[in-house]
Design a protein around this motif. Structure first.
Motif, PDB file in Angstrom:
ATOM      1  N   ASN A   1     -24.941  15.873 -10.358  1.00 22.74           N
ATOM      2  CA  ASN A   1     -25.373  16.254 -11.699  1.00 22.74           C
ATOM      3  C   ASN A   1     -26.306  17.452 -11.579  1.00 22.74           C
ATOM      4  OD1 ASN A   1     -24.010  14.081 -12.924  1.00 22.74           O
ATOM      5  ND2 ASN A   1     -25.725  12.711 -12.494  1.00 22.74           N
TER       6      ASN A   1
ATOM      7  N   ALA B   1     -21.463  17.317 -14.373  1.00 25.24           N
ATOM      8  CA  ALA B   1     -21.476  15.887 -14.047  1.00 25.24           C
ATOM      9  C   ALA B   1     -20.207  15.627 -13.251  1.00 25.24           C
ATOM     10  CB  ALA B   1     -21.524  15.046 -15.312  1.00 25.24           C
TER      11      ALA B   1
ATOM     12  N   GLN C   1     -24.195  22.787 -17.442  1.00 26.00           N
ATOM     13  CA  GLN C   1     -24.489  21.416 -17.031  1.00 26.00           C
ATOM     14  C   GLN C   1     -23.244  20.861 -16.347  1.00 26.00           C
ATOM     15  OE1 GLN C   1     -25.726  19.560 -20.782  1.00 26.00           O
ATOM     16  NE2 GLN C   1     -27.817  19.469 -19.992  1.00 26.00           N
TER      17      GLN C   1
END
Length: 256
Positions: free
Chosen positions: A247, A214, A212
């Motif tokens: 993101n 960001a 993930q």
């Protein structure tokens, strides 16, 4: 009893010394035919030797040198101090050991002036255009127990960063790497004072390869309009302050 122990230690030391003085060229004969590392031009001894060319995909290397570290035997490892020059350029040095459980543990890993293109096979999932610049890294530790992904701890820099399609260079960008919970890899991103983009954010990669990200990327006034237009098309329209928010999530290959 003490005399017997001393004799055993003496015999063990003699055998170890004798083995390590064997010619390093034995490596080529002992490796199985399907072994992924194929050495050429082996010289020296098992204790201290060199390989002129090590054919290892994805990173063939020249001038590989090693010196065994006998103290690692007390930790159940076979370890050596290694130095090498990747065929793509730059140099690498580290002290690495491998345990009886086939776990790789490297310390004081230094990577100097390595072309950033060596990372291309590992960045394919991120759909990035061809990069330019060089990689500099100082890692206190690298641990790898297959099939999980390796865990890195230390700092890395992308210097003279750029995209091959544009002549402009965008300065230096930093990554701080640290182990996370349950075998995860944490990557914290930032930019240096000379950077053309203000970079912040983080990437988390789980042990199973799921990641993930960001990330916030904001161009300064030094970025040429062509690059900004490319980013508008390739990423997304910018935020009100001119920054780009990235993101994402996905899956990295594991066990390779």
């Amino acid at each position: 009893m003490k005399k017997r122990t001393l004799i055993m230690v003496g015999v063990g030391s003699f055998l170890l010394t004798s083995l390590t003085q064997l010619p390093a060229s034995l490596l080529s004969k002992l490796l199985p035919a399907d072994f992924p590392l194929r050495p050429e031009g082996v010289s020296g001894t098992l204790w201290q030797g060199a390989i002129a060319r090590l054919n290892w995909l994805p990173m063939p290397m020249n001038n590989v040198r090693w010196e065994l570290q006998p103290a690692a035997l007390f930790k159940g490892q076979i370890a050596a101090h290694l130095q090498a020059n990747p065929l793509t350029g730059g140099d690498i040095s580290a002290t690495c050991g491998i345990s009886i459980t086939n776990k790789l543990d490297c310390q004081d890993v230094q990577i100097n002036a390595m072309p950033i293109q060596v990372l291309t096979p590992y960045l394919q999932n991120f759909m990035l255009p061809p990069l330019s610049g060089s990689l500099q890294a100082s890692l206190t530790r690298l641990q790898w127990a297959k099939p999980a992904l390796p865990i890195l701890e230390g700092n890395a820099q992308w210097q003279q960063a750029g995209l091959q399609m544009f002549p402009q260079r965008f300065g230096t960008y930093n990554a701080t790497l640290a182990p996370g919970d349950n075998g995860a890899q944490q990557i914290m991103l930032g930019s240096a004072a000379d950077a053309s983009f203000t970079l912040s954010g983080n990437v988390t990669v789980q042990a199973n390869g799921q990641y993930q990200s960001a990330i916030n990327l904001k161009p300064t006034g030094t970025v040429d309009p062509g690059t900004v237009q490319f980013m508008n098309n390739a990423i997304s329209p910018p935020q009100a302050d001119g920054s780009y928010v990235i993101n994402g999530q996905g899956q990295l290959p594991v066990g390779q």
